[in-house]
Design an enzyme around this catalytic site. Structure first.
Site, short mmCIF file in Angstrom:
data_model
loop_
_atom_site.label_atom_id
_atom_site.label_comp_id
_atom_site.label_asym_id
_atom_site.label_seq_id
_atom_site.Cartn_x
_atom_site.Cartn_y
_atom_site.Cartn_z
N ALA A 174 26.63 61.46 47.79
CA ALA A 174 26.82 60.65 46.58
C ALA A 174 28.29 60.31 46.31
CB ALA A 174 26.23 61.38 45.37
N HIS A 191 17.34 60.27 53.17
CA HIS A 191 16.47 60.29 51.98
C HIS A 191 15.79 58.95 51.74
CE1 HIS A 191 18.93 63.93 50.29
NE2 HIS A 191 18.00 64.30 51.14
N CYS A 245 0.80 46.01 46.33
CA CYS A 245 0.76 45.56 47.72
C CYS A 245 -0.02 44.25 47.83
CB CYS A 245 0.09 46.64 48.57
SG CYS A 245 -0.14 46.22 50.29
N ASN A 250 36.53 65.64 50.50
CA ASN A 250 35.89 65.98 49.23
C ASN A 250 36.96 66.39 48.24
OD1 ASN A 250 33.07 65.74 49.45
ND2 ASN A 250 32.93 67.65 50.61
#
Ligand code: ZN
Length: 216
Positions: A21, A116, A145, A211
């Site tokens: 993220a 993910h 759909c 980081n």
């Protein structure tokens, strides 16, 4: 430190970037965790697959607000473009990302394993047909759909769902082959995605971590 990192990347045989993220925050995507995180505003239970099945309409209203109204406006930032340039120069083999925002592709990377899933696609829960988000009208919720009338769900993992294939297998195969791993914007604490950097370490890959805080 930067020179040393550059030298490691130059000398490596095969480099993989593993992103979380943090890399997308400057694009305007809030992280899920931490202060200002989405979990402070939204109940994580909303992203539980059983909640989605039981309260599809309500779940979709939240999904549309966060993922399509908010995330839909964002652009890649310098960090995404830097990775795309590394790939273009032949110095980066692939990106494994925990992000569902599709920004690595938008920046120009071509080998991206979306661990993910991705918001760019929707999948039919009944017949598994996939759609590009641009094909779907989100003014009518839940989207259905065209083939079978089944409910569409963003093709990202919800809590309670397995990591999608082939992203999972591809990510682990890539990890086994890489001798240099660049960790960007991820604390590496969320299972099972944290198995990727752990595996890289076990294989003896050199880890470059980008980081704000050092992780384990
Ligand atoms: Zn269908």
């Amino acid at each position: 430190m930067y020179d040393k990192a550059a030298q490691i990347i130059k000398d490596a045989r095969r480099v993989t970037a593993f992103t979380g993220a943090g890399i997308s925050v400057e694009s305007g995507i809030p992280p899920f965790r931490g202060e200002n995180g989405l979990w402070n505003k939204y109940d994580p239970a909303t992203f539980d697959i059983s909640y989605f099945h039981s309260y599809t309409q309500r779940s979709w209203e939240v999904l549309r607000e966060i993922f399509y109204d908010l995330f839909g406006q964002v652009q890649p930032n310098t960090a995404h473009y830097a990775l795309a340039e590394l790939e273009a120069r032949g110095m980066l083999h692939s990106v494994i990302t925990q992000n569902v925002d599709h920004l690595h592709y938008e920046a120009g990377n071509t080998v991206v394993h979306e661990f993910h899933g991705s918001l760019k696609h929707l999948v039919c829960l009944d017949c598994r047909q996939r759609y590009e988000i641009s094909q779907i009208d989100l003014n009518l919720l839940p989207p259905k759909c065209e083939l079978c009338g089944g409910v569409l769900k963003p093709d990202v993992i919800f809590f309670g769902e397995p990591i999608p294939e082939p992203a999972r297998t591809n990510s682990f195969n890539e990890t086994k082959k890489s001798d240099c791993f660049i960790l960007i914007g991820t604390t590496g604490t969320v299972a099972p995605a944290n198995m990727i950097p752990t595996q890289a370490k076990l294989n003896g890959a050199t880890i470059i971590e980008i980081n704000p805080h050092r992780s384990e």
